[in-house]
Design an enzyme around this catalytic site. Sequence first.
Site, PDB file in Angstrom:
ATOM      1  N   CYS A  54      49.076  20.158  95.909  1.00  7.25           N
ATOM      2  CA  CYS A  54      48.087  20.610  96.900  1.00  7.25           C
ATOM      3  C   CYS A  54      48.243  22.099  97.186  1.00  7.25           C
ATOM      4  O   CYS A  54      47.260  22.821  97.359  1.00  7.25           O
ATOM      5  CB  CYS A  54      48.245  19.831  98.209  1.00  7.25           C
ATOM      6  SG  CYS A  54      48.046  18.054  98.007  1.00  7.25           S
ATOM      7  N   ARG A 137      42.242  13.096  95.663  1.00  7.03           N
ATOM      8  CA  ARG A 137      41.633  14.432  95.508  1.00  7.03           C
ATOM      9  C   ARG A 137      40.142  14.238  95.208  1.00  7.03           C
ATOM     10  O   ARG A 137      39.752  14.127  94.040  1.00  7.03           O
ATOM     11  CB  ARG A 137      42.325  15.196  94.377  1.00  7.03           C
ATOM     12  CG  ARG A 137      43.790  15.407  94.639  1.00  7.03           C
ATOM     13  CD  ARG A 137      44.496  16.179  93.564  1.00  7.03           C
ATOM     14  NE  ARG A 137      45.921  15.969  93.681  1.00  7.03           N
ATOM     15  CZ  ARG A 137      46.716  16.605  94.551  1.00  7.03           C
ATOM     16  NH1 ARG A 137      46.224  17.521  95.346  1.00  7.03           N
ATOM     17  NH2 ARG A 137      47.996  16.328  94.614  1.00  7.03           N
TER      18      ARG A 137
HETATM   19  C1  BEZ Z   1      51.293  16.949  95.631  1.00  5.60           C
HETATM   20  O1  BEZ Z   1      52.209  17.461  94.978  1.00  5.60           O
HETATM   21  O2  BEZ Z   1      50.394  17.607  96.121  1.00  5.60           O
HETATM   22  C2  BEZ Z   1      51.327  15.470  95.856  1.00  5.60           C
HETATM   23  C3  BEZ Z   1      51.822  14.680  94.843  1.00  5.60           C
HETATM   24  C4  BEZ Z   1      51.876  13.302  95.048  1.00  5.60           C
HETATM   25  C5  BEZ Z   1      51.422  12.752  96.235  1.00  5.60           C
HETATM   26  C6  BEZ Z   1      50.902  13.571  97.220  1.00  5.60           C
HETATM   27  C7  BEZ Z   1      50.851  14.930  97.025  1.00  5.60           C
END
Ligand code: BEZ
Length: 237
Positions: A54, A137
């Site tokens: 993110c 997402r």
């Molecule tokens: C992330 O790295 O943004 C992420 C990865 C897995 C679950 C939630 C966020």
Amino acid sequence: MENENTQFTPMPRIGDKAPEFKAVTTQGEINFPVDYDGQWVILFSHPADFTPVCTSEFITFASLEKKFSEANCKLVGLSVDGLYSHIAWLRTIREKIEYKGMKDVEVKFPLIEDITMSVAKKYGMIQPGESSTKAVRAVFFIDPKGIIRAIIYYPLSLGRNFDELYRVVVALQTADAFGVATPADWQPGDDVIVPTAGSCGVAKERMDNKTDMHCYDWFFCTKKLDKEKVFKTILKK
Ligand code: BEZ
């Protein structure tokens, strides 16, 4: 007693009016989509603040905000985190993180707090097979009349391609402005697809190459559309 059916909220689909909501964001309250009347808007969700994928996405999207804005497209983010988490995360991004040459990145677009998940659920961003506590997402492309024109969903582990999101905005605006469609992998400057001929006579003229089109067959004709013409039409003066 509430059963599964009464809790069920249908996911918005392409062609639907964007579901309305009011929300608190890092840029104050918004009334969606009314506040964006006359503009394109991308409403997108991310799973959680202070997570790596993110963070890479926010830095990238914020760096491209001006480019989207010049195409009359505003950005609005959402996660099920609270406002103070959003503020702290965006401050960390600005003050501490340099990613692929992008640094001091200020996220100026609104980031919605949605701790009750009410907005996320309205937009089908909670997909329990993937996670029941985080939004996937999701990306909703909403036109100036508040109609959903395209939707993309990615799982938690997969960062989005922001050049592709820009391509989608430009392609949708090009389709509207010129009454055409865009073929596979289209980029501005590539040939565009013209609607199928309405009569045999017109189809024959096309096939006989008596028009400015190139026809692969009677149902598949393209024509040139200059990149400059595309951008002159869609970019804000
Ligand atoms: C992330 O790295 O943004 C992420 C990865 C897995 C679950 C939630 C966020």
